[in-house]
Design a protein around this motif. Sequence first.
Motif, short mmCIF file in Angstrom:
data_model
loop_
_atom_site.label_atom_id
_atom_site.label_comp_id
_atom_site.label_asym_id
_atom_site.label_seq_id
_atom_site.Cartn_x
_atom_site.Cartn_y
_atom_site.Cartn_z
N UNK A 167 -4.60 0.48 -2.49
CA UNK A 167 -4.20 1.88 -2.60
C UNK A 167 -3.67 2.31 -1.23
N UNK A 168 -3.20 3.51 -1.10
CA UNK A 168 -2.74 3.99 0.21
C UNK A 168 -3.91 4.07 1.19
N UNK B 226 0.80 -1.23 0.00
CA UNK B 226 0.00 0.00 0.00
C UNK B 226 0.83 1.28 0.00
N UNK B 227 2.07 1.20 0.52
CA UNK B 227 2.93 2.39 0.58
C UNK B 227 4.39 1.94 0.58
N UNK C 28 -6.30 -9.80 0.61
CA UNK C 28 -5.07 -10.56 0.38
C UNK C 28 -3.89 -9.93 1.10
N UNK C 29 -3.74 -8.63 0.98
CA UNK C 29 -2.63 -7.93 1.62
C UNK C 29 -2.77 -7.93 3.13
N UNK D 278 -17.19 -5.64 1.87
CA UNK D 278 -15.94 -6.10 2.47
C UNK D 278 -14.75 -5.44 1.77
N UNK D 279 -13.57 -5.77 2.24
CA UNK D 279 -12.36 -5.28 1.59
C UNK D 279 -12.31 -5.81 0.15
N UNK D 280 -11.65 -5.09 -0.77
CA UNK D 280 -11.40 -5.68 -2.09
C UNK D 280 -10.56 -6.93 -1.91
#
Length: 200
Positions: free
Chosen positions: A138-139, A81-82, A145-146, A129-131
């Motif tokens: 993205x930030x 993400x960053x 998954x992440x 839910x989360x993607x």
Amino acid sequence: MSAETIERIIDSEWQMFGRVVNEGGRADCQDDRETFRLMRRSQLDAWEEDTLDSYLTDLYTAEQQQRNLITEKYARMMASTDPAAYAALAPYLPPISGQKQRLIEAIVSRQVACLARFAARYPHVAARMRPLHTSMDTREQTSFETYLRGELSTYSMDTLLCLDAQLERQGDSYGERIMAETAAGYGYASVCELERRLSE
């Protein structure tokens, strides 16, 4: 015994969560113990006794070493993400062996596929839910998954092996149980009922 172990895990994680230092200051969720407890209990209720015991040992060991596993989890996520911020933090994170990384990726792969099947069955629930995939990070938004990869990276090999064996035995029922517990925590009798209400 499981209920007592779960409460000890949640208490330990909550203390760590409260000590996470955020770039923009303390987040509101760091003072929302009930939501934190609901989300963590939904996951931990699906864990078997050996997985719970091993992870509780991880938390106690981390406390003795003055490590914050929640901080480490969020730092690991930043690899996606960053990346620039992660590069500054990476030297301070415990190294991950090749064997451990391969096991993490195997669990991630299995769970992403499981959630994809869940999303096909319950699209309205999944939309909130989360993607799903790291490619969608993205930030401001972290994928399932992440997030999972970051969390698993804080587990010991013993805990990962316990969880991997459990997932092998349980298959899709593992993820479905977590979602059923989450739905129940919000007052719904089942995921099917939640899906129906969201579709209206």
